[in-house]
Design an enzyme around this catalytic site. Structure first.
Site, PDB file in Angstrom:
ATOM      1  N   TRP A 199       0.850  -1.234  -0.225  1.00 35.99           N
ATOM      2  CA  TRP A 199      -0.131   0.023   0.007  1.00 35.99           C
ATOM      3  C   TRP A 199       0.916   1.234   0.002  1.00 35.99           C
ATOM      4  O   TRP A 199       0.596   2.346  -0.619  1.00 35.99           O
ATOM      5  CB  TRP A 199      -1.249  -0.064   1.325  1.00 35.99           C
ATOM      6  CG  TRP A 199      -2.112  -1.187   0.931  1.00 35.99           C
ATOM      7  CD1 TRP A 199      -2.012  -2.355   1.536  1.00 35.99           C
ATOM      8  CD2 TRP A 199      -3.106  -1.049  -0.073  1.00 35.99           C
ATOM      9  NE1 TRP A 199      -3.170  -3.210   1.035  1.00 35.99           N
ATOM     10  CE2 TRP A 199      -3.507  -2.151   0.044  1.00 35.99           C
ATOM     11  CE3 TRP A 199      -3.248  -0.163  -1.111  1.00 35.99           C
ATOM     12  CZ2 TRP A 199      -4.637  -2.712  -0.795  1.00 35.99           C
ATOM     13  CZ3 TRP A 199      -4.612  -0.446  -1.894  1.00 35.99           C
ATOM     14  CH2 TRP A 199      -5.113  -1.676  -1.690  1.00 35.99           C
TER      15      TRP A 199
ATOM     16  N   ASP B 137      -1.156   6.595   6.318  1.00 39.51           N
ATOM     17  CA  ASP B 137      -2.133   5.711   5.795  1.00 39.51           C
ATOM     18  C   ASP B 137      -2.540   4.984   7.018  1.00 39.51           C
ATOM     19  O   ASP B 137      -1.763   4.197   7.327  1.00 39.51           O
ATOM     20  CB  ASP B 137      -1.942   5.119   4.414  1.00 39.51           C
ATOM     21  CG  ASP B 137      -2.926   4.143   4.159  1.00 39.51           C
ATOM     22  OD1 ASP B 137      -4.048   3.842   4.854  1.00 39.51           O
ATOM     23  OD2 ASP B 137      -2.936   3.554   2.981  1.00 39.51           O
TER      24      ASP B 137
ATOM     25  N   LYS C 215     -12.138  -1.789   7.506  1.00 40.93           N
ATOM     26  CA  LYS C 215     -11.458  -2.411   8.331  1.00 40.93           C
ATOM     27  C   LYS C 215     -11.837  -2.685   9.879  1.00 40.93           C
ATOM     28  O   LYS C 215     -12.394  -3.561  10.264  1.00 40.93           O
ATOM     29  CB  LYS C 215      -9.966  -2.179   8.362  1.00 40.93           C
ATOM     30  CG  LYS C 215      -9.379  -1.762   7.188  1.00 40.93           C
ATOM     31  CD  LYS C 215      -9.285  -2.921   6.133  1.00 40.93           C
ATOM     32  CE  LYS C 215      -8.308  -2.331   4.651  1.00 40.93           C
ATOM     33  NZ  LYS C 215      -8.324  -3.449   3.804  1.00 40.93           N
TER      34      LYS C 215
END
Lengths: 418, 418
Positions: free
Chosen positions: A157, A229, A253
């Site tokens: 990511w 992030d 999540k």
């Protein structure tokens, strides 16, 4: 008058928790709902359906969208048709009406309490497009095309964020864990930061590789900010927000369904977007409108609000972290105590509390492991398609019982495959 | 064993449709849900709560998010906790799991049936960010920075689209209805299109002003394409998709909750995005991944799928248009037959079937009108804050009974204010 009788008949046609074992209740199409008023009470029998929650509910180890608190789902279900006496579903409400106004304001206020976000210094935005949209929004809002920025890449990511930033500024990769297959976090002292970098970007928890920052680097340029992030460990533990210029997180999540992205941004960073920034990527547009510039993802924000309430009721993020530490500890102990039958490749000091990747020494058994676990009600244990192996995502809402069941299964599986 | 007894006790704590008249059932917080197993059956009494749907449900004339088909909400509610025996909520499911894969594929396939979208020639994308995101995505994907494009602006949304496009190409305003307060659509013959324009952009239905294209202009440049923002009349009537290069629509009017935007794009237009296009705005990224490049707004897509099923069950868009024509006809007739008590400023030939704006000749009565209507269960009738007056949005899911009730109220209100 409608009485419990019609309630019963309604539920016979719209079972809250249809049990897969009772096929007559399952195929919704075959049971068109009769008008309650036409149903004779005497025809109604107690339905032979168990609503025992634990029996129906499986343990979902998906990396996201992921398991949500059961109480949140039940509450959402109970009020989905008629939101708190309004005569409408939350899905149908104007985002400028009083009901949704209360929803989004409470969600923001509860999130501020959870993370102790300073009211005066930070804006909280509820946006769309996932963290991937923020990969572009961060450089577009925080720097000019010629500005340097630094990226520490500890997994896939972070790598995607770095690559996207290259379109909008001079993005430097100052550290990458790729050669170690993303199993490490660098020591902060050794980082060669650019003295003029406008920000330093990290991915606080790499969902695919299970690598998590346990503390945070400080930008060497005193005018620079740290950007993180936090999609996959957002609200899993307390965080000192004041250390960051921007925190962003896809909700799917720990805090809600997919479709909403939360951005916490220091107010003095807002208002300098590059001229080519689309309005929807400009933090100022959303901050000035309190996330209501255009129609926000109302339902997803509503669910996040229910999750925030739930986290506060649990005692806040310190308590949540305790639970997460306990759950992860049990699972890592099982892996490390398996005499090499299970292997977690991640360096112990930076193992994620959220995503636990592991392999089987006998890798040809992995498929069987995942299949048998699914049969026992533990699903989505397959590692990301880019890395293979097994991955157990054990976010806030994964019950301890789920981890215990997984560990028991692991031990049993190992015993059966000596 | 769990029986109806625990089902009853569960519902006492989680009423499906709490009636505002029964305060003891309302404040959810005051009734923490006991574990079903601890509830004594003898303590449970039939709850004095009516589940009669029609009584609880109000008529919601909001412009979006807007009323949804009641059957869709009930179905979503019934399966929210345990999606079709999967042991999970649809909100919790991996977007790459088999259940959601089936959901998004069926949603796309049903939408293709509804609009007769040619499989080979057009991609259907489920994206985030609303039509406002498409205001940027359209020029970024369809032209280079130096290219000319044409905008016909018939209301506020078209104007926003035009202004955003100016960031990314040479956008020309070839017609504006602003001087007529956006009450008209131009004759197509008189449009002075740019011979090199890459596309011609319209907003098919202006939500705020109630102006709707009844047919469509053709770009004069034979290599150019027609692009339409159809957010507020999407799936309200059949459309010949082959006339368009791009159709885009936020879902929250006719087809779902907010949080998902549908883009129908001719395949040969995909793959030429400007280098500064963020990945999330690049049609190619999403077309190549079948809308699963990153986590999509799964729940919103699921609800759209239920709505598409419902529209097909109604007989498709030709039937839907018939109903919409009938509903709008009743309302416009009431306005036009009021001897000037109510006035719709929009030119008759281009009045929207979806959004019906009107004013009261005695404008000081408007507030009272809106307030009294709300008391009678008809809400969100206030005109957009930029134009004032009254607006009744009567999308697909607004029942005929809602329009009839509104018209009856209008007549009564007029009689009471001679």
């Amino acid at each position: 008058m409608a009485t419990l009788c019609s309630l019963q008949s309604f539920l016979l046609q719209h079972p809250l928790h249809p049990s897969p074992k009772i096929p007559s209740l399952l195929p919704h199409k075959q049971h068109p709902r009769p008008k309650p008023s036409t149903v004779s009470c005497t025809a109604v029998r107690p339905p032979p359906v168990s609503i025992s929650v634990a029996n129906d509910r499986i343990f979902n180890f998906a990396a996201g969208p992921a398991t949500l608190p059961e109480s949140v789902i039940l509450k959402a279900q109970a009020e989905l048709y008629n939101y708190r006496g309004s005569g409408m579903s939350i899905m149908e409400m104007s985002h400028r009406g009083k009901e949704f106004d209360a929803v989004i304001k409470k969600a923001e206020s509860d999130l501020r309490r959870l993370l102790a976000i300073p009211d005066d210094d930070y804006a909280v935005l509820f946006l769309q497009g996932g963290a991937t949209t923020q990969f572009a929004a961060v450089p577009l809002n925080l720097c000019a095309p010629g500005d340097a920025v630094d990226y520490v890449v500890t997994g896939s990511w972070g790598d995607k964020a770095f690559k996207e930033a290259q379109k909008f500024c001079k993005a430097n990769l100052i550290w990458s864990g790729k050669s170690d297959k993303y199993t490490k976090i660098p020591s902060f002292e050794g980082l060669e930061q650019n003295p003029n970098a406008k920000y330093l970007h990290i991915c606080a928890n790499e969902t695919i590789h299970g690598v998590e920052f346990k503390n945070y680097p400080t930008p060497s340029n005193k005018d620079a900010v740290l950007v993180a992030d936090m999609s996959s460990n957002f609200c899993s533990k307390p965080v000192d927000v004041s250390k960051f210029g921007v925190i962003y997180a896809g909700a799917q999540k720990n805090v809600g369904p997919s479709g909403v992205t939360i951005v916490i941004v220091r107010k003095d960073l807002i208002g300098n977007a590059q001229p080519i920034t689309s309005v929807m990527l400009d933090y100022k547009i959303h901050a000035d409108s309190a996330s209501l510039y255009n129609t926000p993802p109302c339902f997803a924000i509503y669910i996040c609000g229910l999750v925030f309430e739930d986290l506060l009721e649990q005692g806040g993020l310190a308590e949540v972290e305790k639970n997460n530490t306990k759950k992860a500890g049990i699972l890592y102990d099982a892996i490390d105590g398996s005499n090499g039958f299970y292997v977690c490749p991640v360096e112990k000091s930076v193992r994620s509390l959220m995503n636990v990747p592991f392999t089987l020494q006998k890798s040809d058994l992995e498929k069987k492991f995942i299949k048998e676990a699914a049969k026992e009600g533990m699903i989505q244990l397959k590692g990301h398609r880019s890395v293979g192996g097994v991955r157990a995502s054990i976010y806030n809402a994964m019950p301890l019982a789920g981890v215990e069941k997984l560990v028991a299964f692991m031990k049993d599986f190992q015993a059966r495959h000596p």
